[in-house]
Scaffold this motif. Structure first.
Motif, PDB file in Angstrom:
ATOM      1  N   ILE A  79       0.830  -1.198   0.000  1.00  0.00           N
ATOM      2  CA  ILE A  79       0.000   0.000   0.000  1.00  0.00           C
ATOM      3  C   ILE A  79       0.870   1.257   0.000  1.00  0.00           C
ATOM      4  O   ILE A  79       1.830   1.360   0.777  1.00  0.00           O
ATOM      5  CB  ILE A  79      -0.898   0.048   1.252  1.00  0.00           C
ATOM      6  CG1 ILE A  79      -1.637  -1.278   1.428  1.00  0.00           C
ATOM      7  CG2 ILE A  79      -1.875   1.205   1.185  1.00  0.00           C
ATOM      8  CD1 ILE A  79      -2.227  -1.440   2.800  1.00  0.00           C
ATOM      9  N   ASP A  80       0.541   2.198  -0.859  1.00  0.00           N
ATOM     10  CA  ASP A  80       1.187   3.509  -0.840  1.00  0.00           C
ATOM     11  C   ASP A  80       0.392   4.373   0.129  1.00  0.00           C
ATOM     12  O   ASP A  80      -0.732   4.780  -0.169  1.00  0.00           O
ATOM     13  CB  ASP A  80       1.181   4.118  -2.247  1.00  0.00           C
ATOM     14  CG  ASP A  80       1.977   5.420  -2.321  1.00  0.00           C
ATOM     15  OD1 ASP A  80       2.284   5.987  -1.250  1.00  0.00           O
ATOM     16  OD2 ASP A  80       2.275   5.866  -3.445  1.00  0.00           O
ATOM     17  N   LEU A  81       0.965   4.665   1.284  1.00  0.00           N
ATOM     18  CA  LEU A  81       0.257   5.424   2.312  1.00  0.00           C
ATOM     19  C   LEU A  81       0.174   6.914   1.991  1.00  0.00           C
ATOM     20  O   LEU A  81      -0.589   7.648   2.642  1.00  0.00           O
ATOM     21  CB  LEU A  81       0.935   5.226   3.675  1.00  0.00           C
ATOM     22  CG  LEU A  81       0.894   3.802   4.242  1.00  0.00           C
ATOM     23  CD1 LEU A  81       1.631   3.746   5.576  1.00  0.00           C
ATOM     24  CD2 LEU A  81      -0.539   3.320   4.403  1.00  0.00           C
ATOM     25  N   SER A  82       0.925   7.356   1.005  1.00  0.00           N
ATOM     26  CA  SER A  82       0.878   8.770   0.623  1.00  0.00           C
ATOM     27  C   SER A  82       0.942   8.894  -0.896  1.00  0.00           C
ATOM     28  O   SER A  82       1.915   9.419  -1.451  1.00  0.00           O
ATOM     29  CB  SER A  82       2.044   9.542   1.263  1.00  0.00           C
ATOM     30  OG  SER A  82       1.994  10.907   0.911  1.00  0.00           O
ATOM     31  N   PRO A  83      -0.086   8.426  -1.586  1.00  0.00           N
ATOM     32  CA  PRO A  83      -0.059   8.423  -3.054  1.00  0.00           C
ATOM     33  C   PRO A  83      -0.064   9.809  -3.687  1.00  0.00           C
ATOM     34  O   PRO A  83       0.445   9.993  -4.793  1.00  0.00           O
ATOM     35  CB  PRO A  83      -1.332   7.643  -3.414  1.00  0.00           C
ATOM     36  CG  PRO A  83      -2.258   7.885  -2.262  1.00  0.00           C
ATOM     37  CD  PRO A  83      -1.354   7.881  -1.063  1.00  0.00           C
ATOM     38  N   ALA A  84      -0.611  10.788  -2.995  1.00  0.00           N
ATOM     39  CA  ALA A  84      -0.734  12.124  -3.585  1.00  0.00           C
ATOM     40  C   ALA A  84       0.451  13.038  -3.259  1.00  0.00           C
ATOM     41  O   ALA A  84       0.616  14.088  -3.884  1.00  0.00           O
ATOM     42  CB  ALA A  84      -2.026  12.792  -3.119  1.00  0.00           C
ATOM     43  N   THR A  85       1.268  12.646  -2.290  1.00  0.00           N
ATOM     44  CA  THR A  85       2.376  13.505  -1.861  1.00  0.00           C
ATOM     45  C   THR A  85       3.693  12.742  -1.838  1.00  0.00           C
ATOM     46  O   THR A  85       3.849  11.802  -1.052  1.00  0.00           O
ATOM     47  CB  THR A  85       2.108  14.066  -0.445  1.00  0.00           C
ATOM     48  OG1 THR A  85       0.850  14.744  -0.424  1.00  0.00           O
ATOM     49  CG2 THR A  85       3.215  15.021  -0.023  1.00  0.00           C
ATOM     50  N   PRO A  86       4.668  13.129  -2.676  1.00  0.00           N
ATOM     51  CA  PRO A  86       5.999  12.500  -2.634  1.00  0.00           C
ATOM     52  C   PRO A  86       6.656  12.811  -1.288  1.00  0.00           C
ATOM     53  O   PRO A  86       6.973  13.969  -1.000  1.00  0.00           O
ATOM     54  CB  PRO A  86       6.744  13.155  -3.802  1.00  0.00           C
ATOM     55  CG  PRO A  86       5.665  13.683  -4.706  1.00  0.00           C
ATOM     56  CD  PRO A  86       4.560  14.104  -3.771  1.00  0.00           C
ATOM     57  N   LEU A  87       6.843  11.810  -0.462  1.00  0.00           N
ATOM     58  CA  LEU A  87       7.315  12.039   0.897  1.00  0.00           C
ATOM     59  C   LEU A  87       8.736  12.584   0.965  1.00  0.00           C
ATOM     60  O   LEU A  87       9.071  13.354   1.868  1.00  0.00           O
ATOM     61  CB  LEU A  87       7.222  10.740   1.695  1.00  0.00           C
ATOM     62  CG  LEU A  87       5.801  10.312   2.078  1.00  0.00           C
ATOM     63  CD1 LEU A  87       5.810   8.939   2.715  1.00  0.00           C
ATOM     64  CD2 LEU A  87       5.185  11.335   3.020  1.00  0.00           C
ATOM     65  N   ASP A  88       9.600  12.197   0.047  1.00  0.00           N
ATOM     66  CA  ASP A  88      10.972  12.669   0.086  1.00  0.00           C
ATOM     67  C   ASP A  88      11.016  14.198  -0.065  1.00  0.00           C
ATOM     68  O   ASP A  88      11.688  14.900   0.698  1.00  0.00           O
ATOM     69  CB  ASP A  88      11.789  12.003  -1.022  1.00  0.00           C
ATOM     70  CG  ASP A  88      13.284  12.198  -0.820  1.00  0.00           C
ATOM     71  OD1 ASP A  88      13.764  12.034   0.320  1.00  0.00           O
ATOM     72  OD2 ASP A  88      13.982  12.534  -1.807  1.00  0.00           O
ATOM     73  N   THR A  89      10.272  14.693  -1.045  1.00  0.00           N
ATOM     74  CA  THR A  89      10.198  16.139  -1.256  1.00  0.00           C
ATOM     75  C   THR A  89       9.523  16.835  -0.078  1.00  0.00           C
ATOM     76  O   THR A  89       9.971  17.891   0.387  1.00  0.00           O
ATOM     77  CB  THR A  89       9.420  16.446  -2.547  1.00  0.00           C
ATOM     78  OG1 THR A  89      10.073  15.825  -3.655  1.00  0.00           O
ATOM     79  CG2 THR A  89       9.330  17.938  -2.786  1.00  0.00           C
TER      80      THR A  89
END
Length: 219
Positions: A56-66
């Motif tokens: 599961i991608d827990l943050s599909p709308a926000t690139p966490l690294d950035t």
């Protein structure tokens, strides 16, 4: 689906006439009522098999690294937990911290290796469900009479003239919110009319008639 008064009668008829019936099970069903649910999960349940992992991608709308890099520059003393709570449910972040997935540190204390590992984990969170719920909460049945044995125009069995199968008994499982009976070009309305006409014709050959059957639609 027993809760709706369904039974395996259709499958037994198909097997009696030598048609292949694929194994059936509950589908479009949550991974236990108190566990993993939601529209996407219900859809996944039609493909998941026991023992498999779900990613599961827990943050599909926000690139966490950035996101974390920008947050560290703007709020270096903010805790990592509170920063993530801006884009993830707070209770989820708290649980992830309890599981040692989210370190209990500030953003300025988060080094590049920790950030890379955290980003990879949250964008590809893996779980292994211990099972799904059963027919009590299922919306459809997976499996059934194989579609290659049926006419896509009339739903009549190719090897048994006059024998028709439509709906849940057929091995067509629609997506969440879809109509199972319309799968793969099937035309249940035409199948229904043909079934009614076949019944009328059979009664006529036997010398029987009834007011209702005299109005049967032609094929």
């Amino acid at each position: 689906m027993p809760g709706l008064g369904a039974s395996p009668f259709g499958y037994k008829i198909a097997e009696q006439f030598g048609l292949t019936v694929f194994p059936t099970r509950a589908a479009l069903v949550p991974f236990t009522h108190r566990g993993f649910s939601g529209a996407a999960v219900l859809q996944i349940s039609s493909y998941w098999l026991p023992g498999e992992f779900v990613t599961i991608d827990l943050s599909p709308a926000t690139p966490l690294d950035t996101f974390l890099t920008v947050q560290r520059e703007a709020h270096p003393n903010l805790s990592l937990k509170n920063s993530l709570a801006k884009i993830l449910p707070k209770r989820l972040v708290e649980v992830l911290q309890t599981l040692k997935v989210v370190p209990d540190i500030t953003l300025k204390q988060l080094n590049s290796k920790q950030q890379a590992e955290l980003v990879q984990t949250l964008h590809a969170w893996r779980i292994q469900p211990n099972g799904t719920d059963d027919y009590r909460t299922a919306e459809v049945t997976l499996g059934g009479v194989g579609t290659t044995q049926l006419s896509s125009k009339t739903m009549e069995a190719r090897t048994v003239p006059g024998l028709y199968f439509i709906g849940e008994v057929v091995e067509v499982t629609g997506w969440l919110g879809d109509i199972t009976s319309s799968g793969r070009g099937a035309r249940p309305g035409r199948a229904s009319r043909r079934c009614k006409h076949a019944t009328t014709s059979a009664d006529a050959r036997k010398g029987r008639s009834s007011p209702d059957k005299s109005a049967a639609a032609p094929p």
